[in-house]
Design a protein around this motif. Sequence first.
Motif, PDB file in Angstrom:
ATOM      1  N   PHE A 197      53.068  66.014 -11.882  1.00 39.73           N
ATOM      2  CA  PHE A 197      54.296  66.019 -11.102  1.00 39.73           C
ATOM      3  C   PHE A 197      55.024  66.976 -11.258  1.00 39.73           C
ATOM      4  O   PHE A 197      56.141  67.396 -10.463  1.00 39.73           O
ATOM      5  N   SER A 198      54.717  68.116 -12.252  1.00 38.89           N
ATOM      6  CA  SER A 198      55.504  69.201 -12.187  1.00 38.89           C
ATOM      7  C   SER A 198      54.778  70.297 -12.961  1.00 38.89           C
ATOM      8  O   SER A 198      53.721  69.930 -13.811  1.00 38.89           O
ATOM      9  N   TYR A 199      55.145  71.746 -12.714  1.00 39.89           N
ATOM     10  CA  TYR A 199      54.367  72.521 -13.640  1.00 39.89           C
ATOM     11  C   TYR A 199      55.399  73.873 -13.855  1.00 39.89           C
ATOM     12  O   TYR A 199      56.024  74.352 -12.766  1.00 39.89           O
ATOM     13  N   GLU A 200      55.293  74.646 -14.967  1.00 41.55           N
ATOM     14  CA  GLU A 200      55.943  75.874 -15.361  1.00 41.55           C
ATOM     15  C   GLU A 200      54.919  76.950 -15.990  1.00 41.55           C
ATOM     16  O   GLU A 200      54.066  76.383 -16.661  1.00 41.55           O
ATOM     17  N   LEU A 201      55.386  78.084 -15.470  1.00 44.35           N
ATOM     18  CA  LEU A 201      54.713  78.968 -16.343  1.00 44.35           C
ATOM     19  C   LEU A 201      55.365  79.212 -17.812  1.00 44.35           C
ATOM     20  O   LEU A 201      56.719  79.482 -17.751  1.00 44.35           O
ATOM     21  N   VAL A 202      54.451  79.367 -18.749  1.00 45.93           N
ATOM     22  CA  VAL A 202      55.020  79.580 -19.992  1.00 45.93           C
ATOM     23  C   VAL A 202      54.390  80.964 -20.626  1.00 45.93           C
ATOM     24  O   VAL A 202      53.124  81.249 -20.797  1.00 45.93           O
ATOM     25  N   LEU A 207      50.425  77.750 -18.886  1.00 41.43           N
ATOM     26  CA  LEU A 207      50.731  76.868 -17.602  1.00 41.43           C
ATOM     27  C   LEU A 207      51.058  75.324 -18.479  1.00 41.43           C
ATOM     28  O   LEU A 207      49.997  74.702 -18.486  1.00 41.43           O
ATOM     29  N   LEU A 208      52.152  75.098 -18.255  1.00 47.82           N
ATOM     30  CA  LEU A 208      52.611  73.712 -18.787  1.00 47.82           C
ATOM     31  C   LEU A 208      52.832  72.733 -17.636  1.00 47.82           C
ATOM     32  O   LEU A 208      53.618  73.216 -16.709  1.00 47.82           O
ATOM     33  N   PHE A 209      52.200  71.639 -17.533  1.00 51.34           N
ATOM     34  CA  PHE A 209      52.195  70.615 -16.616  1.00 51.34           C
ATOM     35  C   PHE A 209      52.536  69.260 -17.210  1.00 51.34           C
ATOM     36  O   PHE A 209      52.073  69.033 -18.257  1.00 51.34           O
ATOM     37  N   CYS A 210      52.990  68.604 -16.147  1.00 52.63           N
ATOM     38  CA  CYS A 210      53.432  66.904 -16.500  1.00 52.63           C
ATOM     39  C   CYS A 210      52.345  65.955 -15.864  1.00 52.63           C
ATOM     40  O   CYS A 210      52.177  66.259 -14.557  1.00 52.63           O
ATOM     41  N   GLU A 211      51.908  65.173 -16.413  1.00 51.73           N
ATOM     42  CA  GLU A 211      51.230  63.962 -15.841  1.00 51.73           C
ATOM     43  C   GLU A 211      51.747  62.737 -16.105  1.00 51.73           C
ATOM     44  O   GLU A 211      52.620  62.887 -17.235  1.00 51.73           O
ATOM     45  N   TYR A 212      51.333  61.679 -15.438  1.00 57.08           N
ATOM     46  CA  TYR A 212      52.053  60.411 -15.810  1.00 57.08           C
ATOM     47  C   TYR A 212      51.034  59.131 -15.865  1.00 57.08           C
ATOM     48  O   TYR A 212      50.273  59.156 -14.959  1.00 57.08           O
ATOM     49  N   GLU A 213      50.911  58.689 -16.870  1.00 59.77           N
ATOM     50  CA  GLU A 213      49.893  57.702 -17.183  1.00 59.77           C
ATOM     51  C   GLU A 213      50.400  56.425 -17.949  1.00 59.77           C
ATOM     52  O   GLU A 213      51.096  56.873 -19.086  1.00 59.77           O
ATOM     53  N   ASN A 214      50.192  55.087 -17.583  1.00 58.60           N
ATOM     54  CA  ASN A 214      50.614  54.090 -18.357  1.00 58.60           C
ATOM     55  C   ASN A 214      52.062  53.969 -18.998  1.00 58.60           C
ATOM     56  O   ASN A 214      52.226  53.664 -20.103  1.00 58.60           O
ATOM     57  N   GLY A 215      52.991  54.567 -18.231  1.00 61.30           N
ATOM     58  CA  GLY A 215      54.148  54.331 -18.576  1.00 61.30           C
ATOM     59  C   GLY A 215      54.581  55.497 -19.443  1.00 61.30           C
ATOM     60  O   GLY A 215      55.880  55.760 -20.117  1.00 61.30           O
ATOM     61  N   ARG A 216      53.860  56.554 -19.359  1.00 60.59           N
ATOM     62  CA  ARG A 216      54.101  57.628 -20.341  1.00 60.59           C
ATOM     63  C   ARG A 216      54.149  59.074 -19.545  1.00 60.59           C
ATOM     64  O   ARG A 216      53.240  59.286 -18.773  1.00 60.59           O
ATOM     65  N   LYS A 220      51.198  68.876 -21.131  1.00 58.95           N
ATOM     66  CA  LYS A 220      49.947  69.375 -21.459  1.00 58.95           C
ATOM     67  C   LYS A 220      50.042  71.118 -21.026  1.00 58.95           C
ATOM     68  O   LYS A 220      50.798  71.347 -20.179  1.00 58.95           O
ATOM     69  N   CYS A 221      49.511  71.819 -21.882  1.00 64.99           N
ATOM     70  CA  CYS A 221      49.254  73.161 -21.497  1.00 64.99           C
ATOM     71  C   CYS A 221      48.016  73.820 -21.399  1.00 64.99           C
ATOM     72  O   CYS A 221      47.269  73.600 -22.065  1.00 64.99           O
ATOM     73  N   TYR A 222      47.753  74.648 -20.278  1.00 62.47           N
ATOM     74  CA  TYR A 222      46.563  75.231 -20.073  1.00 62.47           C
ATOM     75  C   TYR A 222      46.651  76.564 -20.374  1.00 62.47           C
ATOM     76  O   TYR A 222      47.573  77.265 -19.958  1.00 62.47           O
ATOM     77  N   ASN A 223      45.942  77.149 -21.112  1.00 60.85           N
ATOM     78  CA  ASN A 223      45.771  78.656 -21.532  1.00 60.85           C
ATOM     79  C   ASN A 223      44.741  79.230 -20.581  1.00 60.85           C
ATOM     80  O   ASN A 223      43.516  79.072 -20.560  1.00 60.85           O
ATOM     81  N   MET A 224      45.304  80.112 -19.836  1.00 60.40           N
ATOM     82  CA  MET A 224      44.591  80.825 -18.888  1.00 60.40           C
ATOM     83  C   MET A 224      43.733  81.879 -19.325  1.00 60.40           C
ATOM     84  O   MET A 224      42.533  82.451 -18.905  1.00 60.40           O
ATOM     85  N   THR A 225      43.786  82.367 -20.907  1.00 64.83           N
ATOM     86  CA  THR A 225      42.812  83.290 -21.376  1.00 64.83           C
ATOM     87  C   THR A 225      41.762  82.588 -22.134  1.00 64.83           C
ATOM     88  O   THR A 225      40.628  83.200 -21.894  1.00 64.83           O
ATOM     89  N   ASP A 226      41.757  81.433 -22.828  1.00 61.79           N
ATOM     90  CA  ASP A 226      40.744  80.777 -23.394  1.00 61.79           C
ATOM     91  C   ASP A 226      40.396  79.723 -22.548  1.00 61.79           C
ATOM     92  O   ASP A 226      39.276  78.811 -23.085  1.00 61.79           O
ATOM     93  N   ASP A 227      40.883  79.375 -21.428  1.00 54.02           N
ATOM     94  CA  ASP A 227      40.497  78.227 -20.696  1.00 54.02           C
ATOM     95  C   ASP A 227      40.612  76.900 -21.194  1.00 54.02           C
ATOM     96  O   ASP A 227      39.463  76.366 -21.233  1.00 54.02           O
ATOM     97  N   THR A 228      41.680  76.541 -21.972  1.00 53.96           N
ATOM     98  CA  THR A 228      41.843  75.405 -22.610  1.00 53.96           C
ATOM     99  C   THR A 228      42.873  74.657 -22.187  1.00 53.96           C
ATOM    100  O   THR A 228      43.925  75.275 -21.878  1.00 53.96           O
ATOM    101  N   VAL A 229      42.744  73.220 -22.437  1.00 54.58           N
ATOM    102  CA  VAL A 229      43.999  72.438 -22.390  1.00 54.58           C
ATOM    103  C   VAL A 229      44.373  71.752 -23.454  1.00 54.58           C
ATOM    104  O   VAL A 229      43.549  71.139 -24.064  1.00 54.58           O
ATOM    105  N   LYS A 230      45.661  71.724 -23.893  1.00 53.20           N
ATOM    106  CA  LYS A 230      46.181  71.031 -24.950  1.00 53.20           C
ATOM    107  C   LYS A 230      47.480  70.139 -24.639  1.00 53.20           C
ATOM    108  O   LYS A 230      48.087  70.473 -23.941  1.00 53.20           O
ATOM    109  N   THR A 231      47.400  68.848 -25.142  1.00 53.91           N
ATOM    110  CA  THR A 231      48.360  67.985 -25.242  1.00 53.91           C
ATOM    111  C   THR A 231      49.730  68.625 -25.802  1.00 53.91           C
ATOM    112  O   THR A 231      49.496  68.695 -27.142  1.00 53.91           O
ATOM    113  N   VAL A 232      50.714  68.653 -25.282  1.00 55.84           N
ATOM    114  CA  VAL A 232      51.980  69.237 -26.097  1.00 55.84           C
ATOM    115  C   VAL A 232      52.910  68.157 -26.620  1.00 55.84           C
ATOM    116  O   VAL A 232      53.369  68.061 -27.547  1.00 55.84           O
TER     117      VAL A 232
END
Length: 246
Positions: A197-202, A207-216, A220-232
């Motif tokens: 629904f949105s994203y911002e460079l950090v 790369l911080l981005f927003c998902e929406y699922e089950n009313g929440r 999440k943040c994607y790290n371009m260096t180590d190619d990982t995604v973590k829920t923030v």
Amino acid sequence: MKMSVEKLKQVNTVFTFVFFILISLFIAGSLVYAAVDFLGNLGPSHDRGVDIIENIDTEAEESAYSTEFVSAVKDVYVFAKNGGAVSLGINKAAVKAAGYSIYSDYTSADEILNFYFVSKTAQQSKALFDRDALIVSYEFAREKNEKTLYGFLAKNIYVAVLTDTDGDKKLTSNDDTALYVSEYDGSGLKKISDDIFSYELVADTGLLFCEYENGRCIYKCYNMTDDTVKTVFTAAGREPEKQLFR
């Protein structure tokens, strides 16, 4: 008899007056509707999209689409393929840089359907997606020493619609808007999220981005260096509006 004629004249006058009022209201309403529609078309239309068509022959393809130079990143040129419809059966011939028509007017009804990355040295081209899509938003990689208003960016970023998830025979931002990244030359294309629904460079590589699922809302943040995604962060709430047009 005289009174009857007088009354008939009065009734006729009243009916004429009412009819005139109704006609005036109809005309006024039509003018207001036309004005609102006109003003609405002046503003940005974020719900604009592309039609899905079953097939298109090679000759028709030449007039259905246009190409446009959009950027030069390191040793590649980047061209955009523009059009108002996506075909499910286009004959995808090899794309060459020579002979391209260059356009610079982004206010046309056409949308970006794909990118071509053309090597400056080898003069070879590569399409970003294996089939055309609606590219809603994009940013290309930037070097640290580039003299721009924006900072370093390690990878190319794209938000694109490849599937008609709402079944209206169009690709629009109302469908799932997937988040992708690639190397500067379009290689290594990878999907990071199915629908954002949105994203911002950090910083430089986040790369911080927003998902929406089950009313929440799920951030999440994607790290371009180590190619990982973590829920923030997650928070309950209504579905946010999509803010993807940069």
